[in-house]
Motif scaffolding. Sequence first.
Motif, short mmCIF file in Angstrom:
data_model
loop_
_atom_site.label_atom_id
_atom_site.label_comp_id
_atom_site.label_asym_id
_atom_site.label_seq_id
_atom_site.Cartn_x
_atom_site.Cartn_y
_atom_site.Cartn_z
N SER A 110 -5.88 -3.87 -1.87
CA SER A 110 -4.43 -4.60 -2.26
C SER A 110 -4.52 -6.01 -1.74
O SER A 110 -5.27 -6.24 -0.87
N SER A 115 1.81 -9.25 -1.76
CA SER A 115 2.40 -8.08 -1.71
C SER A 115 3.58 -8.29 -0.48
O SER A 115 4.57 -7.64 -0.63
N GLN A 268 4.90 -2.91 -4.30
CA GLN A 268 4.25 -4.24 -4.27
C GLN A 268 2.72 -3.95 -3.62
O GLN A 268 2.07 -4.67 -4.10
N CYS A 269 2.80 -3.16 -2.55
CA CYS A 269 1.41 -3.25 -2.02
C CYS A 269 0.51 -2.10 -2.77
O CYS A 269 -0.80 -2.44 -2.89
N GLN A 272 -0.67 -4.03 -6.51
CA GLN A 272 -1.35 -5.04 -6.62
C GLN A 272 -3.01 -4.96 -6.36
O GLN A 272 -3.48 -4.29 -5.44
#
Length: 324
Positions: A110, A115, A268-269, A272
């Motif tokens: 990631s 993020s 988000q983490c 991505q």
Amino acid sequence: MPNFLTRIDPLVAGIIVSALIAFVLPARGAFADGFSVAVKLAIALLFFLYGARLSTREALNGLTHWRLHAAILACTFVVYPLIGILLRPLSAVVSPELYQGILFLTLVPSTVQSSVALTGIARGNVSGAVVAASLSSLVGVVATPLLAMLLMRSSGGVLIDASVFLDISIQLLLPFLLGQLAHNFLPRVREIAASKATKIVDRGSIWMVVYSAFSQGVVAGVWTQLPLWQILFLIALAAALVVAMLWVTGWVPGTLGFNRADTVAIQQCGTQKSLATGLPMASVMFGRATLGTLIIPLMIYHMTQLVICSSYVSRYAGADESQH
């Protein structure tokens, strides 16, 4: 600025403009070297501000939140590789080399900077995101090469570059820890971090990363190696994958009892993929001579994830503000 850019979120507009500038005026030579240093400084400043903004209790909670970290690692190194395997029939539509690039993007860690920045914009669990995204990069030093050896056709050995541990420690974790010290002993710095300064730096650092990454691609000539229809196909595939993962990482945490802030961090983490980590890993594992087609899917996914996730968190933050 074109009219259509004025109608969308400034963060998303900035990402698009940064990419366009990179295509027209890419960073080259000494300027590229200097800009690369500026990007690292901006990211270090961002993590310092996050450290200065968070209380020590919040930071410790982020460090010990093992369920959050496990969920993000599972998304990054289990769910994504499985998707990469399921996409194998695409090798009949695109070239086998391009499919290998699609598979490789599902194996990389990631992102850390974007993020965490997007988690902060959406008022998610920033401390948890800092630890989880950093942990993803560290785990990726071993997991990505091992997964590549198992799933990809690669000639030659796969080397593991342990310098990534030092890079993460110096560029990300050290500024964050210094920010924690400032939070406890320098009230003025804490006030600055709580102001719009962090918002300016997190958006600015994302734009700088986009410009730097796409400049490298333009200078290396990677965008001339595929026909237009394949590039458009990769954009559509990346968009579908990001949207699907945003849904999965929004629904699953809810069923597992995660709160809103943790769900934002997982989205988000866990959605991505890191271009900054993926490019050096690809260079080490496959050699620079074979990187062209291999890294194009990752570059396109990187841009697509930023546009979609930025738009998503901006609406998330706007809805949150309207409730207060």
